[in-house]
Design an enzyme around this catalytic site. Structure first.
Site, short mmCIF file in Angstrom:
data_model
loop_
_atom_site.label_atom_id
_atom_site.label_comp_id
_atom_site.label_asym_id
_atom_site.label_seq_id
_atom_site.Cartn_x
_atom_site.Cartn_y
_atom_site.Cartn_z
N HIS B 86 0.85 -1.19 0.00
CA HIS B 86 0.00 0.00 0.00
C HIS B 86 0.88 1.23 0.00
O HIS B 86 1.83 1.33 0.77
CB HIS B 86 -0.91 0.04 1.23
CG HIS B 86 -1.75 1.27 1.26
ND1 HIS B 86 -2.93 1.37 0.56
CD2 HIS B 86 -1.56 2.48 1.84
CE1 HIS B 86 -3.44 2.58 0.73
NE2 HIS B 86 -2.63 3.26 1.51
N ASP B 165 -15.19 2.08 7.48
CA ASP B 165 -14.13 2.94 6.98
C ASP B 165 -14.60 3.73 5.78
O ASP B 165 -14.28 4.92 5.63
CB ASP B 165 -12.90 2.13 6.59
CG ASP B 165 -11.85 3.03 5.95
OD1 ASP B 165 -11.31 3.88 6.68
OD2 ASP B 165 -11.63 2.93 4.74
N ARG B 172 -14.74 12.27 6.78
CA ARG B 172 -13.51 13.00 7.10
C ARG B 172 -13.14 13.96 5.98
O ARG B 172 -12.65 15.07 6.21
CB ARG B 172 -12.36 12.02 7.36
CG ARG B 172 -12.51 11.29 8.70
CD ARG B 172 -11.58 10.09 8.77
NE ARG B 172 -10.20 10.45 8.54
CZ ARG B 172 -9.28 9.67 7.97
NH1 ARG B 172 -9.62 8.43 7.60
NH2 ARG B 172 -8.06 10.09 7.79
N SER B 187 -7.64 3.52 8.94
CA SER B 187 -8.34 3.43 7.66
C SER B 187 -7.59 2.50 6.70
O SER B 187 -8.16 1.57 6.13
CB SER B 187 -8.48 4.83 7.04
OG SER B 187 -9.00 4.75 5.74
N LYS B 191 -8.60 -1.94 5.97
CA LYS B 191 -8.85 -2.53 4.66
C LYS B 191 -7.83 -3.61 4.33
O LYS B 191 -8.18 -4.67 3.79
CB LYS B 191 -8.84 -1.43 3.59
CG LYS B 191 -10.12 -0.61 3.60
CD LYS B 191 -10.07 0.54 2.62
CE LYS B 191 -9.09 1.60 3.08
NZ LYS B 191 -9.21 2.88 2.35
#
Lengths: 426, 426
Positions: B86, B165, B172, B187, B191
């Site tokens: 990620h 999320d 947000r 967050s 995931k």
């Protein structure tokens, strides 16, 4: 039409400890009132304000923007000066009831726009609505006419006054953002300035039964509000008054009306009389009428005459019997001695749980419910003699009310009296 | 069924700098997902978290509660180990495109659930959607089958994964509460943990074009995420990598796909190759396959073979011509010298304004739009020679794109190279 801004830009500025500009404040209040700023955006901004603060200029602008969101009343064409009082809320705080007619009897008009209670502090309108026939809703024309003819009005604030505050207050209530001094001060002062009173006395309560638990935060709130009032041309002073002990001998609706009538008739508990007179003197001074002694108007019956006119003008019957609770329960003193402490929060919670107050805005209140205490701190009590009388229409409410009184008082040997009026800011 | 709490109670706790209990966190995430906690309440809580923080235990519980709000995937029955990557997002960051097939070519399956771009950093799915026919949406069964047969999947995250999320992220975005390390970390990790990968490498970007502008905050985010991953049984490491300079020579959609194919074919810009290999080695080590050298898989053509299979498996044609923008505009170097600075944010904004990115979630992106730069910091440039090529379908977009490049680069005499991989946390 204010300059265009963006909700996230305004939130980020306050989040990052910047001062909001006048233009940002004007825009965000206007856009929130119109619905262009969403509730979740205002909630984030309110939390950022609570945690990071606003300076005096920001608070003044925020207040002005909330006033500008609605109509503004004008009593300058009345034949007498105007003065109003606002209390930050306390237990047994029925002072508005004797105060408004008393000040009117002294020649100063009192345009008192009040609210209903939520939580453990009662609402002035809830108390008055226990009087058969009395109605809280007046048109602006009725209010003006009554101020001219009677001199005192206690009625519900219309929807036109500071609608931004109305919306923001409801939001703060559900988002944990009530306890922010900039938001409390601007909420109170936007309504009072929009209401158009010439002079204003703030009764800022401090103690266990009040919103402000410490003298320091109460003083900060008082100073903030006094500065806001003066900047807006309203002759404003504040008294810091004790709310660790509940006022008078009653907390409820009809029972507080009765206590108020006792005061107007020249009797009543000494502390209620003392605070009523102290606030009356400040209101009269603010309106330029400190030549009048309000104590005389209590003694000579002119204050209670105005009370009766005021109640009748709003379709109430001041001579009708007040509602009485169906059930009562007496708590006796466990030992003999001196009552050394009576906790305002404990009494307020008990009255609320008995049905005198409401948990949600849409709940009804019981006119007859409440708590009567038979001694005040400093008084002698005798084991087995009545200490409290609990009143309600629903017998099942006694248990939780009794639980909230537990630990709410002490019986000992000596009591050191504390002043009711702690400080004056003006 | 979590213990019952009250939204205001939870907000007040965090507002007043208390630690939230496990039970409060479980309740608030579940109630928010169900709609029992309102957006304005979660917005106030998010702002309180941003300003007052959460400790490691709170963040871990918050992450677990978000995972529990949806389904959890399980790849343990696959015939090979899994690893995912990620990136916190950067300009020209196409690394996922060559990385996923490269790691698959080394024998480790890559289940990459990606998103679309918002703002100046592009989205992986937007880039791949420039390939004719390619589709982002796969069922869980299709994803599993493709992982088994091809070894690499890049597809859209389904709605079932951490729905809390998804809802919180959207909130947000509009309430100024994106930049909170506890919320960013939970967050991302909710995931990735729900996705079920065995190993995870985090590419935490730092610099002008990144979300994290300083090495300190990037390190804090990286350490928080690595701890969350390890606690959840995912073999997690993080690389802090530079994002002051954009990656490679392109920022856009089709042009980044082309650059990725160049890398897979054994060519491409040196920095893209370097970072792809560094991340691949971490993923392989995390999956227990550090015996394989990914550089060999680039050189021998097996990585590009997996790429073609991966694109075909999702109905794309890897051999089709990529879309080309209708309009182009060349910016030439104003003087000769060494390119000493190329600002990632300036390039990212220019690509975004040319149509490669979107301002709102529902906006389309242009497949052919973007920026090509013809020199990287350290390269010699000649006055009058092309420095940038701007690409878009709408000629009117050039002006604002050019404005964002102004001041975005320096030409001087000497350049001190900085490392691409700044630190490793694991």
């Amino acid at each position: 039409m204010p300059t265009q801004h963006d909700a996230v830009e305004v939130i980020l500025a306050k989040r990052d400890r910047q001062e909001l500009t006048d233009s940002q404040i004007d825009w965000v209040i206007d856009a929130y009132t119109r619905g262009a700023v969403a509730d979740e955006q205002m909630a984030a901004l309110a939390m950022a304000i609570l945690l990071n603060g606003m300076d005096r200029r920001e608070i003044a602008r925020w207040t002005a923007a909330m006033i500008a969101s609605g109509e503004r009343m004008d009593f300058s064409t009345l034949s007498r000066p105007t003065a109003d009082k606002h209390s930050t809320g306390g237990v047994g705080d029925k002072i508005t009831l004797p105060l408004a007619p008393l000040v009117a009897a002294c020649g100063v008009a009192v345009p008192q726009l009040s609210g209903r209670g939520l939580g453990h502090t009662g609402g002035t309108l809830d108390k008055l609505e226990s009087i058969p026939g009395w109605r809280a809703a007046l048109s602006n024309e009725e209010m003006f006419a009554q101020l001219e003819s009677v001199g005192a009005v206690i009625c519900a604030a219309g929807d036109g006054l500071a609608p931004a505050d109305k919306k923001l207050y409801a939001l703060r209530d559900v988002t944990g953002t009530v306890e922010a001094i900039p938001l409390i001060a601007s909420s109170i002062m936007s309504k009072k300035i929009a209401e158009g009173t010439g002079a204003l006395v703030l009764d800022v309560k401090v103690g266990t039964g009040a919103f402000m638990k410490s003298v320091e935060t109460a003083r900060e709130l008082a100073e903030t509000m006094v500065a806001l009032g003066k900047d807006a041309g309203v002759n404003t002073v504040a008294l810091l008054t004790d709310m660790s002990t509940p006022l008078g001998l009653t907390a409820g609706n009809a029972i507080e009306v009765q206590e108020s009538v006792d005061v107007l008739a020249g009797g009543g508990p000494a502390d209620v009389v003392e605070l009523t007179l102290a606030l009356a003197r400040e209101m009269l001074a603010g309106a330029g009428r400190d030549d009048v002694d309000p104590a005389e108007k209590l003694a000579d019956g002119s204050a209670i005459d105005v009370w009766k006119q005021m109640i009748r003008a709003q379709d109430g019957d001041p001579d009708a019997a007040l509602p009485v609770a169906r059930e009562s329960h007496v708590v006796t003193a466990p030992t003999s001695g001196v009552l050394t402490r009576l906790d305002a929060m404990a009494v307020g919670l008990a009255a609320w749980r008995l049905g005198a107050g409401r948990a949600r805005k849409e709940d009804p209140v019981q006119a007859g419910a409440g708590v009567v205490w038979h001694a005040r701190p400093g008084d002698e009590v005798t084991a087995g003699a009545p200490l409290f009388t609990l009143l309600t229409d629903d017998e099942h409410r006694f248990e939780r009310a009794l639980a909230s009184l537990e630990g709410g008082y002490d019986i000992g040997t000596s009591y050191e009296p504390a002043p009711l009026v702690i400080d004056r800011i003006g």
